[in-house]
Design an enzyme around this catalytic site. Sequence first.
Site, PDB file in Angstrom:
ATOM      1  N   LEU A  61     105.184 -50.841  61.010  1.00  0.00           N
ATOM      2  CA  LEU A  61     105.210 -52.290  61.153  1.00  0.00           C
ATOM      3  C   LEU A  61     104.316 -52.644  62.328  1.00  0.00           C
ATOM      4  CD1 LEU A  61     109.036 -53.126  60.803  1.00  0.00           C
ATOM      5  CD2 LEU A  61     107.262 -53.391  59.062  1.00  0.00           C
ATOM      6  N   ASP A  62     103.581 -53.742  62.223  1.00  0.00           N
ATOM      7  CA  ASP A  62     102.750 -54.180  63.336  1.00  0.00           C
ATOM      8  C   ASP A  62     103.619 -54.391  64.575  1.00  0.00           C
ATOM      9  OD1 ASP A  62     100.623 -54.189  61.587  1.00  0.00           O
ATOM     10  OD2 ASP A  62     100.741 -56.343  61.195  1.00  0.00           O
ATOM     11  N   THR A  63     103.011 -54.259  65.736  1.00  0.00           N
ATOM     12  CA  THR A  63     103.749 -54.388  66.988  1.00  0.00           C
ATOM     13  C   THR A  63     104.557 -55.681  67.048  1.00  0.00           C
ATOM     14  OG1 THR A  63     102.143 -53.045  68.197  1.00  0.00           O
ATOM     15  CG2 THR A  63     103.508 -54.542  69.503  1.00  0.00           C
ATOM     16  N   THR A  65     105.642 -57.507  64.615  1.00  0.00           N
ATOM     17  CA  THR A  65     106.509 -57.710  63.455  1.00  0.00           C
ATOM     18  C   THR A  65     107.851 -57.036  63.693  1.00  0.00           C
ATOM     19  OG1 THR A  65     104.594 -57.744  61.977  1.00  0.00           O
ATOM     20  CG2 THR A  65     106.738 -57.386  60.969  1.00  0.00           C
ATOM     21  N   ARG A 163      99.388 -60.662  56.621  1.00  0.00           N
ATOM     22  CA  ARG A 163      98.729 -61.583  57.549  1.00  0.00           C
ATOM     23  C   ARG A 163      97.370 -62.022  57.016  1.00  0.00           C
ATOM     24  NH1 ARG A 163      99.322 -58.140  62.999  1.00  0.00           N
ATOM     25  NH2 ARG A 163      98.332 -59.980  63.944  1.00  0.00           N
TER      26      ARG A 163
END
Length: 220
Positions: A61-63, A65, A163
């Site tokens: 997961l993105d930082t 998120t 995104r």
Amino acid sequence: MRLRPMLLSDSILFIDAEALVLDKPAGLPVDAPRRGGDSIAARIDELKCGFKRPPVAMHRLDTDTSGCLLFARTAKARSTFQKAFETRAVEKYYIAVVAAEIAEEQGAIDVPLGKRSTAEAGWRMVPDEHGLAATTRWRRLAVRDGRTLVEFRPLTGRTHQIRAHAREAFGSEIVGDRVYGVPGGPMLLHASRLVVPRERKDSIDVAAPLPDYFGEWRAA
């Protein structure tokens, strides 16, 4: 007095002998950043939960998120989950606030993505007919004050897929997205549900509640 950070084990949503699902907090990267700093990798011992070996994250997961993040607790489980991801048997759901009013009720975004890097803006994923195939299904949940609460279900697992697809499909970014929009406040993107089929056990089906910073959207 400096407060001790909350243990990752306090954010476990599901655990058994082969799997663990963490409600990852926003702002905490999964892997150790090149520049240094806190990460799940640096605190992985907090997720051993009685096992000698630490669990292994099965996706990213993105930082910025938050939400459901799956870990395998054994080598056999790791192989099983990896096959499930490769065959697209895992269902991932995200909830986000898009900075635009969306008229349609639902749809699918089928736009290949490629990585582009510039000295001014750094790197990002952009539509690229020669890029990697990327498909995201979505449905509108609520509209308020020029913004829309949307549930996304990515069918592929490209970096920054939701995104980039949100920007491409709706002409506007996810609120708080520093890369694809205008920074300001937390990014309102949350991995809300994860469904993982298993051969000899019931499927893992876990939901993570929206964080407090989603504000009034939590009631929607």
